[in-house]
Design an enzyme around this catalytic site. Structure first.
Site, short mmCIF file in Angstrom:
data_model
loop_
_atom_site.label_atom_id
_atom_site.label_comp_id
_atom_site.label_asym_id
_atom_site.label_seq_id
_atom_site.Cartn_x
_atom_site.Cartn_y
_atom_site.Cartn_z
CG ASP A 7 44.28 31.37 33.50
OD1 ASP A 7 44.58 30.80 34.55
OD2 ASP A 7 43.53 30.89 32.64
CG ASP A 9 45.18 24.97 33.01
OD1 ASP A 9 45.80 24.18 32.30
OD2 ASP A 9 45.28 25.01 34.24
N GLY A 44 39.73 27.91 36.68
CA GLY A 44 40.45 28.75 37.64
C GLY A 44 40.31 28.32 39.09
NE ARG A 47 45.04 18.55 41.44
CZ ARG A 47 46.32 18.30 41.71
NH1 ARG A 47 46.63 17.31 42.52
NH2 ARG A 47 47.28 19.03 41.17
CB SER A 114 47.39 24.45 37.29
OG SER A 114 47.89 23.14 37.13
CG ASN A 116 49.52 19.19 37.47
OD1 ASN A 116 50.32 18.42 38.00
ND2 ASN A 116 48.21 19.06 37.59
CG ASP A 168 40.26 30.34 30.64
OD1 ASP A 168 40.92 30.57 31.68
OD2 ASP A 168 39.82 29.21 30.37
P1 B16 Z 1 45.51 21.35 39.01
P2 B16 Z 1 44.33 28.17 35.60
C1 B16 Z 1 43.29 26.02 36.82
O1 B16 Z 1 44.29 26.60 36.06
C2 B16 Z 1 42.25 25.36 35.94
O2 B16 Z 1 41.54 26.33 35.18
C3 B16 Z 1 41.26 24.62 36.80
O3 B16 Z 1 40.33 23.96 35.98
C4 B16 Z 1 42.02 23.61 37.66
O4 B16 Z 1 41.11 22.92 38.52
C5 B16 Z 1 43.06 24.34 38.50
O5 B16 Z 1 43.94 25.04 37.63
C6 B16 Z 1 43.87 23.40 39.34
O6 B16 Z 1 44.64 22.58 38.52
O7 B16 Z 1 44.60 20.23 39.32
O8 B16 Z 1 46.42 21.08 37.83
O9 B16 Z 1 46.29 21.82 40.23
O10 B16 Z 1 43.18 28.34 34.67
O11 B16 Z 1 44.24 28.99 36.87
O12 B16 Z 1 45.66 28.26 34.91
MG MG Z 2 42.18 29.40 32.96
#
Ligand code: B16
Ligand code: MG
Length: 211
Positions: A7, A9, A44, A47, A114, A116, A168
């Protein structure tokens, strides 16, 4: 086991804190109660899925258009926070773990919700290390659905049973187990009952011992 799917973030980089700050700013502007316990439920989650959780506490309801605008605004705040990321922002133990796995001939992938992800990996200077990158742009269902990790195994050309997921998030641990993978829970998922292994973080552990 042949592969580790990380993962992003909260595992390799602490962008989870920036997600929190950006959502907090939105919640304040919209006069919606938001705290760290609610924030833990967003880990996880996509958005739009995250926005729906935040809006559970709203006294007014928002149209689909307004929700889209809120999510866009949040992402703007988030991007302005992550634009200054550097390789020094990797979480302790992350780069060591990646190098150990590569030196041992294991495959590594990113499995993140994400959209991003590529921007973050480029800022951290670690994009080239990964044999596969699955992010929020490539999946239809976010964690706890196993899609992101199953796609990761497929791209790596390995069986799900040959993969270890490092997560996480509660949603991510559930996704990894639904995919039929072993899961190492770290950070806020370290006590998750479904995780096969747990650690405070990647710091001070030898990742090769889990695969
Ligand atoms: P974005 P991961 C997730 O990343 C984040 O934990 C989660 O808080 C967020 O809303 C999601 O990505 C979407 O992110 O807005 O940047 O597309 O933990 O799966 O790496
Ligand atoms: Mg995460």
């Amino acid at each position: 086991m042949k592969a580790v799917i990380f993962d992003l973030d909260g595992v390799l980089v602490s962008t989870d804190e920036y997600h929190f700050e950006a959502w907090k700013q939105i919640a304040n502007e919209e006069h919606i109660y938001f705290d760290r316990n609610i924030n833990d439920r967003l880990r996880g989650v996509s958005r739009m899925g995250s926005l729906e959780i935040i809006l559970e506490r709203s006294r007014i309801s928002y149209s689909a258009e307004e929700k889209k605008a809120l999510a866009k605004r949040k992402n703007g705040y988030y991007i302005s926070k992550i634009k200054n990321l550097t390789p020094n922002d990797m979480l302790p133990g992350a780069l060591i773990s990646i190098n150990r796995l590569k030196n041992a001939g294991k495959l590594i992938a990113i499995g993140s919700s994400s959209k991003n992800t590529l921007l973050i990996l480029e800022k951290l200077g670690i994009k080239e290390y990964f044999d596969a990158i699955i992010d929020g742009n490539q999946i239809k269902k976010s964690k706890p659905d196993p899609e992101v990790f199953l796609l990761g195994a497929q791209k790596l050309n390995v069986e799900p049973q040959q993969c270890l997921v490092v997560e996480d998030a509660a949603s991510g641990v559930e996704a990894g187990k639904s995919a039929g993978m072993k899961v190492l829970g770290v950070g806020s998922a370290k006590n998750h009952p479904l995780a096969d292994y747990s650690a405070d973080s990647l710091a001070g552990i030898d990742i090769l011992r889990y695969i």
